[in-house]
Scaffold this motif. Sequence first.
Motif, PDB file in Angstrom:
ATOM      1  N   ASP A  11       0.848  -1.190   0.000  1.00  0.00           N
ATOM      2  CA  ASP A  11       0.000   0.000   0.000  1.00  0.00           C
ATOM      3  C   ASP A  11       0.884   1.241   0.000  1.00  0.00           C
ATOM      4  OD1 ASP A  11      -2.345  -1.482   2.383  1.00  0.00           O
ATOM      5  OD2 ASP A  11      -2.093  -1.765   0.232  1.00  0.00           O
ATOM      6  N   VAL A  12       0.645   2.127  -0.956  1.00  0.00           N
ATOM      7  CA  VAL A  12       1.440   3.347  -1.062  1.00  0.00           C
ATOM      8  C   VAL A  12       0.534   4.530  -1.356  1.00  0.00           C
ATOM      9  CG1 VAL A  12       3.541   2.146  -1.823  1.00  0.00           C
ATOM     10  CG2 VAL A  12       1.873   2.968  -3.518  1.00  0.00           C
ATOM     11  N   GLN A  13       1.119   5.714  -1.293  1.00  0.00           N
ATOM     12  CA  GLN A  13       0.409   6.944  -1.605  1.00  0.00           C
ATOM     13  C   GLN A  13       0.694   7.338  -3.054  1.00  0.00           C
ATOM     14  OE1 GLN A  13      -1.625   8.753   0.610  1.00  0.00           O
ATOM     15  NE2 GLN A  13      -1.405   6.905   1.874  1.00  0.00           N
ATOM     16  N   ALA A  14      -0.219   8.086  -3.635  1.00  0.00           N
ATOM     17  CA  ALA A  14      -0.010   8.601  -4.992  1.00  0.00           C
ATOM     18  C   ALA A  14       1.303   9.385  -5.044  1.00  0.00           C
ATOM     19  CB  ALA A  14      -1.174   9.487  -5.393  1.00  0.00           C
ATOM     20  N   GLY A  15       2.052   9.142  -6.099  1.00  0.00           N
ATOM     21  CA  GLY A  15       3.342   9.792  -6.251  1.00  0.00           C
ATOM     22  C   GLY A  15       4.513   8.982  -5.737  1.00  0.00           C
ATOM     23  N   TRP A  53      13.965 -11.948 -24.028  1.00  0.00           N
ATOM     24  CA  TRP A  53      14.743 -12.934 -23.277  1.00  0.00           C
ATOM     25  C   TRP A  53      16.137 -12.405 -22.955  1.00  0.00           C
ATOM     26  CZ3 TRP A  53      19.331 -14.618 -25.301  1.00  0.00           C
ATOM     27  CH2 TRP A  53      19.531 -14.392 -26.674  1.00  0.00           C
ATOM     28  N   SER A  54      16.684 -11.584 -23.844  1.00  0.00           N
ATOM     29  CA  SER A  54      18.028 -11.059 -23.636  1.00  0.00           C
ATOM     30  C   SER A  54      18.044  -9.814 -22.764  1.00  0.00           C
ATOM     31  CB  SER A  54      18.663 -10.730 -24.983  1.00  0.00           C
ATOM     32  OG  SER A  54      17.945  -9.665 -25.596  1.00  0.00           O
ATOM     33  N   GLY A  55      16.888  -9.207 -22.604  1.00  0.00           N
ATOM     34  CA  GLY A  55      16.827  -7.950 -21.866  1.00  0.00           C
ATOM     35  C   GLY A  55      17.133  -6.728 -22.700  1.00  0.00           C
ATOM     36  N   GLU A  56      17.365  -6.928 -23.979  1.00  0.00           N
ATOM     37  CA  GLU A  56      17.791  -5.815 -24.824  1.00  0.00           C
ATOM     38  C   GLU A  56      16.645  -4.901 -25.245  1.00  0.00           C
ATOM     39  OE1 GLU A  56      21.726  -7.880 -26.899  1.00  0.00           O
ATOM     40  OE2 GLU A  56      19.962  -7.390 -28.099  1.00  0.00           O
ATOM     41  N   ALA A  57      15.446  -5.420 -25.265  1.00  0.00           N
ATOM     42  CA  ALA A  57      14.304  -4.609 -25.684  1.00  0.00           C
ATOM     43  C   ALA A  57      13.191  -4.691 -24.652  1.00  0.00           C
ATOM     44  CB  ALA A  57      13.786  -5.071 -27.043  1.00  0.00           C
ATOM     45  N   THR A  58      12.534  -3.564 -24.443  1.00  0.00           N
ATOM     46  CA  THR A  58      11.420  -3.505 -23.504  1.00  0.00           C
ATOM     47  C   THR A  58      10.221  -2.838 -24.174  1.00  0.00           C
ATOM     48  OG1 THR A  58      12.269  -1.416 -22.632  1.00  0.00           O
ATOM     49  CG2 THR A  58      12.908  -3.424 -21.470  1.00  0.00           C
ATOM     50  N   TYR A  59       9.054  -3.166 -23.672  1.00  0.00           N
ATOM     51  CA  TYR A  59       7.816  -2.652 -24.236  1.00  0.00           C
ATOM     52  C   TYR A  59       6.883  -2.277 -23.087  1.00  0.00           C
ATOM     53  CZ  TYR A  59       9.779  -5.161 -28.162  1.00  0.00           C
ATOM     54  OH  TYR A  59      10.638  -5.613 -29.134  1.00  0.00           O
ATOM     55  N   TYR A  60       6.109  -1.210 -23.294  1.00  0.00           N
ATOM     56  CA  TYR A  60       5.255  -0.701 -22.234  1.00  0.00           C
ATOM     57  C   TYR A  60       3.866  -0.347 -22.754  1.00  0.00           C
ATOM     58  CZ  TYR A  60       9.642  -0.235 -19.720  1.00  0.00           C
ATOM     59  OH  TYR A  60      10.844  -0.504 -19.115  1.00  0.00           O
ATOM     60  N   ALA A  61       2.895  -0.507 -21.881  1.00  0.00           N
ATOM     61  CA  ALA A  61       1.574   0.026 -22.156  1.00  0.00           C
ATOM     62  C   ALA A  61       1.631   1.545 -22.067  1.00  0.00           C
ATOM     63  CB  ALA A  61       0.564  -0.519 -21.150  1.00  0.00           C
ATOM     64  N   ASP A  62       0.817   2.210 -22.846  1.00  0.00           N
ATOM     65  CA  ASP A  62       0.822   3.676 -22.844  1.00  0.00           C
ATOM     66  C   ASP A  62       0.558   4.238 -21.447  1.00  0.00           C
ATOM     67  OD1 ASP A  62      -0.721   4.068 -26.140  1.00  0.00           O
ATOM     68  OD2 ASP A  62       1.360   3.739 -25.535  1.00  0.00           O
ATOM     69  N   ALA A  63      -0.253   3.535 -20.679  1.00  0.00           N
ATOM     70  CA  ALA A  63      -0.648   4.047 -19.360  1.00  0.00           C
ATOM     71  C   ALA A  63       0.510   4.126 -18.377  1.00  0.00           C
ATOM     72  CB  ALA A  63      -1.758   3.177 -18.781  1.00  0.00           C
ATOM     73  N   GLY A  66       7.053   5.768 -19.349  1.00  0.00           N
ATOM     74  CA  GLY A  66       7.690   6.905 -18.715  1.00  0.00           C
ATOM     75  C   GLY A  66       7.648   6.869 -17.204  1.00  0.00           C
ATOM     76  N   ARG A  67       6.847   5.962 -16.635  1.00  0.00           N
ATOM     77  CA  ARG A  67       6.760   5.853 -15.169  1.00  0.00           C
ATOM     78  C   ARG A  67       7.282   4.512 -14.668  1.00  0.00           C
ATOM     79  NH1 ARG A  67       1.937   5.745 -12.727  1.00  0.00           N
ATOM     80  NH2 ARG A  67       0.826   4.879 -14.528  1.00  0.00           N
ATOM     81  N   PHE A  68       7.075   3.449 -15.443  1.00  0.00           N
ATOM     82  CA  PHE A  68       7.473   2.108 -15.028  1.00  0.00           C
ATOM     83  C   PHE A  68       8.685   1.659 -15.845  1.00  0.00           C
ATOM     84  CE2 PHE A  68       3.065   0.387 -13.492  1.00  0.00           C
ATOM     85  CZ  PHE A  68       2.919   1.510 -12.687  1.00  0.00           C
ATOM     86  N   ILE A  69       9.498   0.829 -15.212  1.00  0.00           N
ATOM     87  CA  ILE A  69      10.664   0.257 -15.892  1.00  0.00           C
ATOM     88  C   ILE A  69      10.717  -1.238 -15.615  1.00  0.00           C
ATOM     89  CG2 ILE A  69      13.171   0.266 -16.126  1.00  0.00           C
ATOM     90  CD1 ILE A  69      13.112   3.160 -15.053  1.00  0.00           C
ATOM     91  N   ILE A  70      10.756  -2.027 -16.673  1.00  0.00           N
ATOM     92  CA  ILE A  70      10.917  -3.465 -16.538  1.00  0.00           C
ATOM     93  C   ILE A  70      12.367  -3.820 -16.816  1.00  0.00           C
ATOM     94  CG2 ILE A  70      10.263  -3.938 -18.944  1.00  0.00           C
ATOM     95  CD1 ILE A  70       8.957  -6.553 -17.929  1.00  0.00           C
ATOM     96  N   SER A  71      12.889  -4.764 -16.051  1.00  0.00           N
ATOM     97  CA  SER A  71      14.257  -5.223 -16.260  1.00  0.00           C
ATOM     98  C   SER A  71      14.370  -6.675 -15.819  1.00  0.00           C
ATOM     99  CB  SER A  71      15.247  -4.349 -15.484  1.00  0.00           C
ATOM    100  OG  SER A  71      14.999  -4.424 -14.090  1.00  0.00           O
ATOM    101  N   GLN A  82       9.982  -1.630 -11.763  1.00  0.00           N
ATOM    102  CA  GLN A  82      10.117  -0.418 -10.965  1.00  0.00           C
ATOM    103  C   GLN A  82       8.977   0.508 -11.338  1.00  0.00           C
ATOM    104  OE1 GLN A  82      12.231   0.451  -8.470  1.00  0.00           O
ATOM    105  NE2 GLN A  82      11.043   2.352  -8.304  1.00  0.00           N
ATOM    106  N   MET A  83       8.174   0.869 -10.361  1.00  0.00           N
ATOM    107  CA  MET A  83       7.003   1.704 -10.604  1.00  0.00           C
ATOM    108  C   MET A  83       7.178   3.038  -9.903  1.00  0.00           C
ATOM    109  SD  MET A  83       3.991  -1.169 -10.193  1.00  0.00           S
ATOM    110  CE  MET A  83       4.306  -1.403  -8.450  1.00  0.00           C
ATOM    111  N   ASN A  84       7.193   4.097 -10.665  1.00  0.00           N
ATOM    112  CA  ASN A  84       7.379   5.444 -10.146  1.00  0.00           C
ATOM    113  C   ASN A  84       6.140   6.289 -10.391  1.00  0.00           C
ATOM    114  OD1 ASN A  84      10.151   4.818  -9.510  1.00  0.00           O
ATOM    115  ND2 ASN A  84      10.654   5.155 -11.660  1.00  0.00           N
ATOM    116  N   SER A  85       6.032   7.363  -9.646  1.00  0.00           N
ATOM    117  CA  SER A  85       4.902   8.290  -9.810  1.00  0.00           C
ATOM    118  C   SER A  85       3.576   7.540  -9.854  1.00  0.00           C
ATOM    119  CB  SER A  85       5.087   9.107 -11.090  1.00  0.00           C
ATOM    120  OG  SER A  85       6.300   9.839 -11.056  1.00  0.00           O
ATOM    121  N   LEU A  86       3.385   6.697  -8.892  1.00  0.00           N
ATOM    122  CA  LEU A  86       2.189   5.848  -8.890  1.00  0.00           C
ATOM    123  C   LEU A  86       0.916   6.661  -8.751  1.00  0.00           C
ATOM    124  CD1 LEU A  86       3.626   2.916  -6.828  1.00  0.00           C
ATOM    125  CD2 LEU A  86       2.514   2.689  -9.048  1.00  0.00           C
ATOM    126  N   LYS A  87      -0.122   6.163  -9.399  1.00  0.00           N
ATOM    127  CA  LYS A  87      -1.422   6.820  -9.398  1.00  0.00           C
ATOM    128  C   LYS A  87      -2.468   5.853  -8.830  1.00  0.00           C
ATOM    129  CE  LYS A  87      -0.230   9.127 -13.760  1.00  0.00           C
ATOM    130  NZ  LYS A  87      -0.632   9.334 -15.168  1.00  0.00           N
TER     131      LYS A  87
END
Length: 123
Positions: A11-15, A53-63, A66-71, A82-87
Amino acid sequence: QIQLVESGGGDVQAGDSLSLSCADSGRSFERYAMAWFRQAQGKEREFVAAVTWSGEATYYADAVKGRFIISRDNAKNMVYLQMNSLKPEDTAVYYCAGRLYSVADQSTAYDYWGQGTQVTVSS
């Protein structure tokens, strides 16, 4: 075959930021494309992010772009979100998923799933 276990929800706060982890206890983790999906209460499961599989490319939902990072760390059989600026609209159960070789953004394309971890974002 891979066996996935997520951790790191809460449980976290927005932001705020939060980091999710997904551990694989199976074999040949490096052969699998990995993804995160989420499912809010009363809604369908939706794609969040994927990494090759190699970690070289990542893909994100528009939503989340710019806020989340998969690795991933193939040496540790781990994938992270990694989820930043959570809403508040990020509130959902987050699932780790894997499929052999290529990434996809449809949940039906993935063969292996974790049990999910709850993320709740309060305003």
